[in-house]
Design an enzyme around this catalytic site. Sequence first.
Site, PDB file in Angstrom:
ATOM      1  N   GLU A   1       1.126  -1.374  -0.081  1.00  9.68           N
ATOM      2  CA  GLU A   1       0.125   0.311   0.096  1.00  9.68           C
ATOM      3  C   GLU A   1       0.456   0.919   0.106  1.00  9.68           C
ATOM      4  O   GLU A   1       0.854   2.181   1.187  1.00  9.68           O
ATOM      5  CB  GLU A   1      -0.726  -0.406   1.376  1.00  9.68           C
ATOM      6  CG  GLU A   1      -2.024  -0.861   0.777  1.00  9.68           C
ATOM      7  CD  GLU A   1      -3.559  -1.519   2.418  1.00  9.68           C
ATOM      8  OE1 GLU A   1      -3.651  -0.726   2.985  1.00  9.68           O
ATOM      9  OE2 GLU A   1      -3.490  -2.744   1.814  1.00  9.68           O
TER      10      GLU A   1
ATOM     11  N   GLU B   1     -11.539  -9.890  10.428  1.00  9.08           N
ATOM     12  CA  GLU B   1     -10.487  -9.421  10.512  1.00  9.08           C
ATOM     13  C   GLU B   1      -9.144  -9.591  11.278  1.00  9.08           C
ATOM     14  O   GLU B   1      -9.913 -10.044  12.564  1.00  9.08           O
ATOM     15  CB  GLU B   1     -10.296  -7.994  10.836  1.00  9.08           C
ATOM     16  CG  GLU B   1      -9.614  -7.099  10.925  1.00  9.08           C
ATOM     17  CD  GLU B   1      -8.260  -7.282  10.090  1.00  9.08           C
ATOM     18  OE1 GLU B   1      -8.189  -6.210   8.808  1.00  9.08           O
ATOM     19  OE2 GLU B   1      -7.045  -7.349   9.635  1.00  9.08           O
TER      20      GLU B   1
ATOM     21  N   GLU C   1      -7.294  -6.752  -2.000  1.00  6.51           N
ATOM     22  CA  GLU C   1      -6.807  -5.091  -1.837  1.00  6.51           C
ATOM     23  C   GLU C   1      -5.350  -5.355  -2.302  1.00  6.51           C
ATOM     24  O   GLU C   1      -5.408  -5.832  -3.515  1.00  6.51           O
ATOM     25  CB  GLU C   1      -7.412  -4.696  -0.532  1.00  6.51           C
ATOM     26  CG  GLU C   1      -6.833  -3.372  -0.532  1.00  6.51           C
ATOM     27  CD  GLU C   1      -6.668  -2.715   0.930  1.00  6.51           C
ATOM     28  OE1 GLU C   1      -5.896  -3.900   1.752  1.00  6.51           O
ATOM     29  OE2 GLU C   1      -6.984  -1.624   1.555  1.00  6.51           O
TER      30      GLU C   1
ATOM     31  N   GLU D   1      -9.703   3.390   1.031  1.00  9.36           N
ATOM     32  CA  GLU D   1      -9.185   4.396   2.619  1.00  9.36           C
ATOM     33  C   GLU D   1      -8.501   5.183   2.703  1.00  9.36           C
ATOM     34  O   GLU D   1      -8.684   6.069   3.192  1.00  9.36           O
ATOM     35  CB  GLU D   1      -8.959   2.485   3.110  1.00  9.36           C
ATOM     36  CG  GLU D   1      -8.054   2.038   2.961  1.00  9.36           C
ATOM     37  CD  GLU D   1      -7.812   0.908   4.062  1.00  9.36           C
ATOM     38  OE1 GLU D   1      -8.597  -0.034   4.304  1.00  9.36           O
ATOM     39  OE2 GLU D   1      -6.854   0.329   2.995  1.00  9.36           O
TER      40      GLU D   1
HETATM   41  C1  NOJ Z   1      -8.142  -2.856   5.855  1.00  8.61           C
HETATM   42  C2  NOJ Z   1      -9.698  -3.205   5.202  1.00  8.61           C
HETATM   43  O1  NOJ Z   1      -8.545  -2.177   3.727  1.00  8.61           O
HETATM   44  C3  NOJ Z   1     -10.217  -2.261   5.717  1.00  8.61           C
HETATM   45  O2  NOJ Z   1     -10.566  -2.238   5.133  1.00  8.61           O
HETATM   46  C4  NOJ Z   1     -10.958  -2.477   6.648  1.00  8.61           C
HETATM   47  O3  NOJ Z   1     -11.669  -1.252   7.111  1.00  8.61           O
HETATM   48  C5  NOJ Z   1     -10.195  -2.582   7.615  1.00  8.61           C
HETATM   49  N1  NOJ Z   1      -8.479  -3.476   7.449  1.00  8.61           N
HETATM   50  C6  NOJ Z   1     -10.954  -3.126   9.525  1.00  8.61           C
HETATM   51  O4  NOJ Z   1     -10.692  -4.451   9.243  1.00  8.61           O
HETATM   52 CA    CA Z   2      -5.882  -2.213   3.766  1.00  7.89          CA
END
Ligand code: NOJ
Ligand code: CA
Length: 685
Positions: free
Chosen positions: A178, A382, A479, A485
């Site tokens: 990223e 997550e 991703e 984000e």
């Molecule tokens: C990283 C992810 O890319 C994002 O979309 C997500 O909201 C956060 N982690 C929390 O899980």
């Molecule tokens: Ca991310």
Amino acid sequence: MRLVFSATGIAATLVAGLFTSATHAATHSVSSPDGKLTFQISDDHSQPSYQVTFNNKAVINPSRLGFDFARAPSLRDGLTISSTQRNSADERWQQPWGEAREIRDHHNELVVTLADSQSKQAQYQLRVRVFDDGIGFRYEVAHDSARYITRELTEFAVADSDKATAWWIPARGWNRYEYTYKTTPLHDAAHVHTPFTLKNKDGVHVSIHEAALVDYAAMTLNQRRPGTFISDLTPWSDGIAVKTNGQFNTPWRTIQVGAQATDLLNSRLILNLNEPNKLGDVSWVEPGKYLGIWWGMHIGKNTWGSGEKHGATTERTKEYLSFAAEHGFDGVLVEGWNTGWDGDWFYNGDVFSFTEAYPDFDLDAIAKHGEQVGARLIGHHETSGNVSNYRDQVADAFALYEKAGVRQVKTGYVADGGNIKRIDERGHARFEWHDGQFMVNEYLDNVKLAAKHKISINTHEPIKDTGLRRTYPNWLTREGARGQEFNAWGTPPNPPEHTTMLAYTRMLSGPMDFTPGIFDMSFNGLGDKTNRPQTTLAKQLALYVVLYSPVQMAADLPENYLARADAFQFIKDVPADWEQSIALTGEVGDYVVFARKERKRGKYSGKDWYLGAITDEQARSIDVKLDFLEPGQRFEAQIYQDGPKAEWKHNPYDLSIQKQIVTAQDTLTLKLATSGGTAIRFKAL
Ligand code: NOJ
Ligand code: CA
């Protein structure tokens, strides 16, 4: 004597490779079906090396091949070509979903056996496939005992490298993938991730990557001498690169080559080098569009954890499901529904539960509501990088979701680079990279287990894509680059050129869950000093066509869509599954124009076309010939473009929506504002 010796030499050359000796180098080549691209392998001085030409000009200069092993002899020199085999293929195969329904696999293959020059014992085969759009080669190593690879020696020696330009992100850093992309002279790219895209002095575009990364470490590229990149495999925490268990094949090392930038985007090389679908009937895998209880957390309006601002409540989820169904979306992603998010969740990987919901999130009631209104809950796991904690619970977690009718789960592996926690066989904590062999296997195991529950996966903080969606079609998207984000909280937010970079770099590997469609850019105010999408509104729409993903999010809050119902119409209309895709024009990092034809599925007739065009910080005007449309067919072009006053910094919302009748004979002049875009639906009449 001398005469006899040289006669033997001639004979060896004539039977091409069958009896080559160390003093007579054997050289074999294989070209693409159109004859333009050629791969040549030689065993000169018993050191196997390869080179690549395009239109008779060098693209890759002689580059070495081989491996170093721990406590075993290297495979690097003392090797000669002992036999060769040739094959070719011209086949068409179908994707269950994708950027195109039908894919043509047209290539010539050369398989070269490398044997020990002294003992004549075969050591490995190099399998090479040359397509019109690029080359793939892989090692097939026949060792029957376990070997630990410490280094793969594959080189990519870029020809005329002092005059080449490269676009890249750094490898093995604090982050995973990223980063913002850099544009530099090729010699300034030190240690990079793939896809690694470059342009040589003749304007030839090249991208180096890999296909079918399975049970192996990711290949990064390290420029050790000017112009020569050596494969640098991301190691285990104990320093070993790859642990093999006898016979092994490496992933395909790929080199896409094109006369122009868009050739890279129209290439299907990576998919063609992957194995066919191993899951059988995958009609349960559903491409589509979704909303989420998500952006509110990123802009600080809601929280993942419990409390007053908790996002994932039963009531809000029901509202979102109703809104989704009403506007034609398939699902709603809900993050922060499970216990473990309180405190600093970035470091909370040890305490997440994947089966216990917060008390204000009633999974059964939500599932029932979704079924009533006609939209599905999308699940979320997550891990915060603690894979052992996840692994212990994941079977139950998928079973729970399957029972609730969930068909897609987004996974997350948030942790700094090299900080994925696992508990080893002796109960000790180990910390691994996201792209080492351990995690390469972990991600795929997760996808395979999900398939048993008819669940599809959208991986965040993933291993890079290498085309495995062909083999495991429930690995929908991922991703693996800076997504939307970062516009909420990133330092800096994604710059205007970011998505025009992604198109020619990250997107060459496969679909991305970028999460486009932010309509309210003023949550911190406008200008260039705040966190916000650095784009116009029209560009947010165009991203649905430009950045391919079989599941596309409408990332903003429902109220922001209702406030711009005119622009929202495009997101409601645009499909996420395509019959065909064509990159029409563009330059790396500057601009790109895609045309895609919708695929027949559900409410989509399969007749409409869509176009997406985006630009970097430069405003520009682009003429687009509509000759991709079916001749004789009339279309209503519904054009969403930057208004006359639009510019990204202070006036991103100026959007003009027009309709006009067009045919394949017409040319449209697209006018893109600074960091602007154009999105068009061509509705078949
Ligand atoms: C990283 C992810 O890319 C994002 O979309 C997500 O909201 C956060 N982690 C929390 O899980
Ligand atoms: Ca991310």
